[in-house]
Design a protein around this motif. Structure first.
Motif, short mmCIF file in Angstrom:
data_model
loop_
_atom_site.label_atom_id
_atom_site.label_comp_id
_atom_site.label_asym_id
_atom_site.label_seq_id
_atom_site.Cartn_x
_atom_site.Cartn_y
_atom_site.Cartn_z
N GLU A 184 47.88 37.88 -30.60
CA GLU A 184 47.42 38.55 -29.38
C GLU A 184 48.34 38.11 -28.24
O GLU A 184 48.83 36.97 -28.23
CB GLU A 184 45.97 38.15 -29.07
CG GLU A 184 44.95 38.79 -29.99
CD GLU A 184 45.01 40.32 -29.95
OE1 GLU A 184 44.97 40.87 -28.83
OE2 GLU A 184 45.12 40.95 -31.02
N LEU A 229 55.01 41.28 -30.33
CA LEU A 229 53.86 42.10 -29.95
C LEU A 229 54.20 43.57 -30.14
O LEU A 229 54.90 44.17 -29.32
CB LEU A 229 53.47 41.82 -28.50
CG LEU A 229 53.23 40.34 -28.16
CD1 LEU A 229 53.02 40.16 -26.66
CD2 LEU A 229 52.04 39.79 -28.93
N SER A 242 50.43 48.15 -22.26
CA SER A 242 49.28 48.80 -22.88
C SER A 242 48.34 47.77 -23.52
O SER A 242 47.24 48.10 -23.94
CB SER A 242 49.76 49.80 -23.93
OG SER A 242 50.61 49.15 -24.87
N ARG A 243 48.77 46.50 -23.60
CA ARG A 243 47.90 45.44 -24.11
C ARG A 243 47.60 44.42 -23.02
O ARG A 243 47.36 43.25 -23.33
CB ARG A 243 48.54 44.78 -25.34
CG ARG A 243 48.68 45.75 -26.52
CD ARG A 243 49.36 45.13 -27.72
NE ARG A 243 48.54 44.09 -28.35
CZ ARG A 243 48.89 43.42 -29.45
NH1 ARG A 243 50.03 43.71 -30.05
NH2 ARG A 243 48.12 42.49 -29.95
N ASN A 301 53.14 47.71 -30.76
CA ASN A 301 52.23 48.63 -30.06
C ASN A 301 51.92 48.15 -28.66
O ASN A 301 50.80 48.24 -28.18
CB ASN A 301 50.93 48.82 -30.86
CG ASN A 301 51.21 49.42 -32.22
OD1 ASN A 301 51.94 50.40 -32.33
ND2 ASN A 301 50.70 48.79 -33.26
N CYS A 302 52.92 47.60 -28.00
CA CYS A 302 52.74 47.03 -26.66
C CYS A 302 53.79 47.67 -25.74
O CYS A 302 54.94 47.24 -25.71
CB CYS A 302 52.90 45.51 -26.74
SG CYS A 302 52.57 44.69 -25.18
#
Lengths: 420, 98
Positions: free
Chosen positions: A31, A206, A228-229, A208-209
């Motif tokens: 994360e 990371l 986006s995160r 999809n960020c």
């Protein structure tokens, strides 16, 4: 570097007894933390490599690589994997040869088989002008300690037997420049190898960020990235976003002399080994090699217009195939399996920018145009240096944004004598 | 291959055209008065827009004339083509977010 599972022949045999079920993921899926010492935007080979060298050579381990898709899913996974360093100008030769030297030991460095194969890159001359330009390249390269040699047509034929050296074709082969240290590598493995090694050094990767905004403090320096995160604070941000570099840097108000074009490539159905080297023809736009899987890997040109669509027009591909069929008649009945496009960021002089930006704490590695893959290790290495020390490595010192203002172009566009 | 509407000749295939880059960049009236940065901006800086982009095309293998176009660089759809010297039309369709 503490790899969780080291790759070796012995490890392969040992795990075979367990039906290969004990292999673990090669990197974590962490994360995002609230803050990092440095963040790289762009999880291609260049970005992952920069994170790896930041951690290994500059001791910065509290860092992250942000990738809006999946790692290696952009141009790292879309190129034709050609590696060479026979560029004309001193600045370029130093940069690209730095990279070739790193390629030669990259598999050992990363404990990951990047399948670097120095099978030789042969560039064909079809006109008197080509012949003169390539001979000039050969001499300039030798002065810079870069191997490159001139071949007469029969020597080119001996080096690459499928080559048609007949004089009855539209653009007969008048000779070739051969760099024997050039070749190919497995593009995905480069991204995966750097990701695994960087992860082992503590780098957070990371996926999809997507970066949506760049926040700056009162002095104008980089403070944080909105993604986006969530919000990620960082005082050093290195952008390695290829075709989308203009879009990312516009978030910080930085303008760059870049235009983004679609560049296409295609592969044939896989066949037995039939092609021993890499052949390039800038004049009639043919770029071909054979992958270890057996596919002919063919590079086409850029489309005429700027675009972000990751696709291009069919006539660009057929133009290249016309040239391939004439140069290599034995491939005339080969069927093409897939074609695709990537978006490449092109500078006016066709040389990259690896530099500080006017915004403190913001660095950029971009402008690789149609030839960034070959430079992956070298560019990543000097980019990491630039980020860590806030000053360029001697090798990338000439590759500034300000060169366009000051008139110090590194004009490989004119040197290559090709409409990229 | 794109189908491009030449404002003089109508619909034609892309291979009849050559590309002219970003539109509406006026050459400075007094180049000698520009400093290096302003001159470099004129020569080299382009917006490289992701979205609706005003650009020049030339119908090289047709009427030979330059004209301007509005194209969305995320889809390659043209929303308008118009003659050089005319004002850039308002976007006909909503643009895609950058």
């Amino acid at each position: 570097m503490r790899l969780r599972q080291k790759f070796s022949g012995l490890a392969l045999i040992r795990r075979a007894f367990g039906r290969h079920e004990s292999w673990q993921p090669q990197w974590r899926k962490p994360e995002p933390k609230a803050a990092y010492d440095a963040v790289i935007v762009g999880g291609g080979g260049h970005g992952l490599g920069a994170a790896y060298y930041l951690a290994r050579e500059h001791g910065l381990t509290n860092i992250a690589v942000l990738e809006k898709g999946w790692i290696g899913g952009g141009n790292t996974g879309r190129n034709t994997t050609i590696i060479r360093s026979n560029y004309l100008f001193n600045e370029s030769a130093a940069l690209y040869d730095h990279s070739v030297k790193l390629w030669e030991s990259l598999s050992q460095t990363l404990n990951y088989n990047v399948m670097f194969s120095a099978r030789g890159v042969m560039m064909l001359a079809h006109t008197v002008h080509d012949t003169q330009v390539f001979k000039r390249h050969v001499h300039a390269n030798r002065c810079n300690g870069v191997d490159n040699e001139w071949l007469e047509p029969e020597q080119a034929k001996a080096f690459c037997p499928p080559l048609n050296t007949g004089t009855d074709i539209r653009y007969p082969v008048l000779g070739a420049a051969l760099q024997r240290r050039g070749g190919t590598a497995r593009h995905d493995a480069v991204a995966w190898g750097y990701a695994r090694a960087a992860d082992a050094l503590g780098v957070d990767i990371l996926e999809n960020c997507e970066v949506t905004a760049i926040r700056r403090d009162g002095s104008g320096a980089v403070e944080a990235l909105e993604t986006s995160r969530g919000l990620i604070r960082a005082r050093k941000v290195g952008v390695s976003a290829a075709g989308h570099t203009s879009v990312v840097l516009a978030m910080a108000g930085v303008r760059l002399p870049l235009e983004s074009y679609p560049l296409q490539a295609l592969v044939s159905e896989p066949v037995k080994p039939a092609f021993p080297c890499v052949v390039m023809s800038n004049t009639i736009h043919a770029y071909i090699s054979q992958s270890d899987k057996g596919e002919l890997v063919i590079g086409a040109g850029t489309d005429a217009y700027t675009s972000y669509t990751q696709r291009g027009a069919l006539h660009i591909n057929t133009h290249t195939l016309d040239a391939i069929c004439e140069l290599f008649p034995n491939f005339r009945r080969m069927r093409m399996l897939r074609n695709w496009g990537g978006i490449v960021d092109v500078t006016p002089d066709r040389s990259p920018i690896i530099a500080k930006t006017p915004v403190p704490g913001l660095y950029v590695n971009c402008g690789w145009g149609t030839g960034g893959f070959k430079a992956t290790p070298g560019a990543a290495h000097v980019f990491a240096w630039t980020i860590a020390r806030d000053e360029p490595h001697p090798i990338n010192a000439p590759f500034t944004i300000e060169r366009f203002r000051d008139g110090y172009l590194i004009d490989e566009a004119a040197a290559a004598a090709v409409a990229h | 291959m794109l189908v491009i509407v030449c404002p003089y000749c109508g619909k034609r295939p892309e291979i009849e055209f050559s590309y002219g880059g970003q539109a509406h960049l006026a050459r400075p009236a007094q180049p000698a008065e520009l400093d290096d940065q302003a001159w470099a901006d004129f020569l080299y800086m382009r917006s490289n827009t992701k979205g609706l982009y005003a650009e020049r095309w030339r119908h090289a293998h047709g009427c030979g004339r330059f004209f301007n176009a509005l194209r969305d660089t995320t889809t390659d759809h043209f929303t308008a083509t118009y003659k050089s010297g005319e004002r850039q039309p308002e976007p006909v369709t909503p643009t895609v977010n950058p």
